[in-house]
Design an enzyme around this catalytic site. Structure first.
Site, short mmCIF file in Angstrom:
data_model
loop_
_atom_site.label_atom_id
_atom_site.label_comp_id
_atom_site.label_asym_id
_atom_site.label_seq_id
_atom_site.Cartn_x
_atom_site.Cartn_y
_atom_site.Cartn_z
N ASP A 134 -6.75 9.12 11.88
CA ASP A 134 -6.62 7.76 11.37
C ASP A 134 -7.12 6.78 12.42
O ASP A 134 -7.06 7.06 13.62
CB ASP A 134 -5.15 7.43 11.08
CG ASP A 134 -4.66 8.05 9.77
OD1 ASP A 134 -5.49 8.60 9.02
OD2 ASP A 134 -3.45 7.96 9.51
N ARG A 184 -14.16 8.90 6.73
CA ARG A 184 -13.43 8.08 5.75
C ARG A 184 -13.70 6.60 6.05
O ARG A 184 -13.47 6.14 7.16
CB ARG A 184 -11.93 8.35 5.87
CG ARG A 184 -11.10 7.50 4.89
CD ARG A 184 -9.62 7.47 5.29
NE ARG A 184 -9.04 8.79 5.40
CZ ARG A 184 -7.96 9.06 6.15
NH1 ARG A 184 -7.36 8.11 6.86
NH2 ARG A 184 -7.49 10.29 6.22
P1 FDA Z 1 -7.55 -3.96 -1.66
O1 FDA Z 1 -6.15 -3.80 -1.19
O2 FDA Z 1 -8.38 -5.11 -1.15
O3 FDA Z 1 -7.50 -3.99 -3.22
C1 FDA Z 1 -8.71 -4.18 -3.94
C2 FDA Z 1 -8.45 -4.01 -5.41
O4 FDA Z 1 -7.96 -2.70 -5.68
C3 FDA Z 1 -7.40 -4.93 -5.98
O5 FDA Z 1 -7.93 -6.22 -6.24
C4 FDA Z 1 -7.03 -4.17 -7.24
O6 FDA Z 1 -8.03 -4.36 -8.22
C5 FDA Z 1 -7.08 -2.75 -6.78
N1 FDA Z 1 -5.74 -2.30 -6.34
C6 FDA Z 1 -5.29 -2.20 -5.08
N2 FDA Z 1 -4.02 -1.77 -5.07
C7 FDA Z 1 -3.66 -1.62 -6.35
C8 FDA Z 1 -2.46 -1.22 -7.01
N3 FDA Z 1 -1.34 -0.92 -6.32
N4 FDA Z 1 -2.45 -1.19 -8.35
C9 FDA Z 1 -3.56 -1.52 -9.05
N5 FDA Z 1 -4.71 -1.93 -8.49
C10 FDA Z 1 -4.77 -1.96 -7.17
N6 FDA Z 1 -6.42 1.61 7.20
C11 FDA Z 1 -6.62 1.67 8.53
O7 FDA Z 1 -6.71 0.62 9.19
N7 FDA Z 1 -6.73 2.88 9.15
C12 FDA Z 1 -6.69 4.06 8.46
O8 FDA Z 1 -6.80 5.12 9.07
C13 FDA Z 1 -6.50 4.00 7.06
N8 FDA Z 1 -6.45 5.14 6.31
C14 FDA Z 1 -6.44 5.03 4.93
C15 FDA Z 1 -6.56 6.18 4.14
C16 FDA Z 1 -6.69 6.06 2.77
C17 FDA Z 1 -6.86 7.30 1.96
C18 FDA Z 1 -6.65 4.77 2.16
C19 FDA Z 1 -6.81 4.62 0.67
C20 FDA Z 1 -6.47 3.67 2.91
C21 FDA Z 1 -6.36 3.77 4.30
N9 FDA Z 1 -6.19 2.63 5.08
C22 FDA Z 1 -6.36 2.73 6.44
C23 FDA Z 1 -5.79 1.34 4.47
C24 FDA Z 1 -7.00 0.48 4.16
O9 FDA Z 1 -7.55 -0.03 5.35
C25 FDA Z 1 -6.61 -0.70 3.27
O10 FDA Z 1 -5.69 -1.52 3.92
C26 FDA Z 1 -6.02 -0.29 1.93
O11 FDA Z 1 -6.68 0.82 1.39
C27 FDA Z 1 -6.17 -1.45 0.92
O12 FDA Z 1 -7.51 -1.74 0.68
P2 FDA Z 1 -8.28 -1.32 -0.68
O13 FDA Z 1 -9.64 -0.86 -0.28
O14 FDA Z 1 -7.50 -0.35 -1.43
O15 FDA Z 1 -8.48 -2.68 -1.43
#
Ligand code: FDA
Length: 308
Positions: A134, A184
């Site tokens: 991570d 990732r």
């Molecule tokens: P974001 O949170 O901006 O959401 C974008 C859109 O996704 C929303 O507008 C909505 O449409 C949809 N959405 C999101 N959540 C939803 C929900 N609960 N229900 C419905 N729709 C939803 N960070 C880090 O700094 N270091 C790391 O090592 C990791 N590792 C990691 C592994 C994995 C597998 C994931 C998925 C994430 C991480 N992260 C991470 C966290 C990452 O940096 C980030 O904070 C989260 O994934 C949130 O960003 P999103 O890309 O999901 O979009």
């Protein structure tokens, strides 16, 4: 607006005690945390993998304060690997590790973290699986990527994580997009200063797409870590244009978030890996999930109103 406040609270010891002790917290936490013990978590692993999903498992813990704690964190992963062995899942169940829990921030921490993580990667390799590192706050990035490069010499499937909010990440993607390299791509979950990271959500998304293009066009194995429907659609399109087969990249989402979408993508033939965190030290992880999405926070606060 609330995100930075919650991220600040995620570092506060006083808030940790308050939130952890609140009676309504536990049922809400279980939405995002697979269990508190390995024994509680393994049946969840079995259930998800029975339903065509793959998993990456994080034994919760960050910021250890002495080397003995780091060794305990390492041993917790070794215990998990012992528990996974009879399930015979191979690469379908990998591990995700935060190097801060392996002592990275202590004096001499780089070497200590390398020693502890090497033991875990070796044990994972023995049961036919691998580990992803991570990425934490930007001050750790050089050390984490150097440890990743070192591990890849013996264990080429060791995964790296890059965060699109950091200015440096496009260059990191270019370096990492080499044959066999598992990368990732996430947006980034920590509070970072404007000197090193995009502050505007749209800029972070645009940077995510630029990074995706580099990874999809490269020789490595991209892992799209996001729940964002727009980015997931763009990733699918870029994979198609790059002539990638369905098994030449994967989607990754967090346990408890957009579970239906996880199953839908898997049913379409995509590889989908669920990031599952477990353990008693869930506070920092839980607070970052609340900071990411106002609806998650509302869900938590509503439980205070309805139960309290
Ligand atoms: P974001 O949170 O901006 O959401 C974008 C859109 O996704 C929303 O507008 C909505 O449409 C949809 N959405 C999101 N959540 C939803 C929900 N609960 N229900 C419905 N729709 C939803 N960070 C880090 O700094 N270091 C790391 O090592 C990791 N590792 C990691 C592994 C994995 C597998 C994931 C998925 C994430 C991480 N992260 C991470 C966290 C990452 O940096 C980030 O904070 C989260 O994934 C949130 O960003 P999103 O890309 O999901 O979009």
């Amino acid at each position: 607006m609330l995100g930075p406040v919650i991220l600040a609270a995620s570092r506060s010891e006083q808030m940790r005690r308050l939130v952890s002790a609140a009676p309504v917290t536990k049922p809400v936490v279980t939405r995002f945390i697979a269990g508190e013990t390995t024994e509680e978590t393994l049946p969840v692993v079995k259930d998800l993998t029975d339903r065509r999903l793959e998993v990456t498992i994080d034994v919760l813990g960050e910021d250890v304060t002495d080397p003995a704690e780091a060794v305990r964190a390492r041993d917790a992963y070794l215990h998990l690997i012992d528990g996974l062995r009879p399930l015979g899942l191979g690469e379908r169940a990998e591990m995700s590790v935060k190097l801060s829990s392996f002592g990275q921030a202590l004096p001499g921490g780089h070497d200590l973290a390398l020693k502890n993580i090497t033991a875990v990667v070796e044990a994972a390799d023995e049961i036919g699986t691998m580990v992803s590192l991570d990425m934490e706050d930007h001050t750790t990035a050089d050390s984490t990527l150097a440890i990743h490069a070192e591990l890849r010499r013996r264990f080429p499937k060791t995964g790296a994580v890059v965060q699109s909010y950091l200015f440096r990440t496009e260059d990191d993607c270019r370096d990492l997009a080499a044959a066999g390299s598992r990368v990732r791509l996430v947006k980034g979950a920590y509070k970072e200063p404007a000197s090193v990271a995009h502050q505007d959500k749209h800029e972070v998304d645009r940077a995510y797409v630029r990074c995706l293009k580099i990874l999809m066009a490269g020789k490595g194995y991209p892992m799209i870590g996001s729940h964002d429907p727009r980015l997931i659609a763009i990733a699918q399109d870029l994979a198609l244009r790059a002539g990638r087969d369905l098994d030449a990249y994967e989607f990754q989402m967090l346990y408890g978030i957009r579970s239906e979408e996880q199953h839908r993508l898997a049913a379409e033939g995509h590889r989908v890996r669920v990031y599952m965190a477990y353990g008693t030290d869930w506070y920092g992880y839980f607070m970052r999930r609340l900071a990411e999405r106002p609806a998650n926070l509302a869900f938590f606060l509503r439980s205070f109103v309805t139960k309290g």
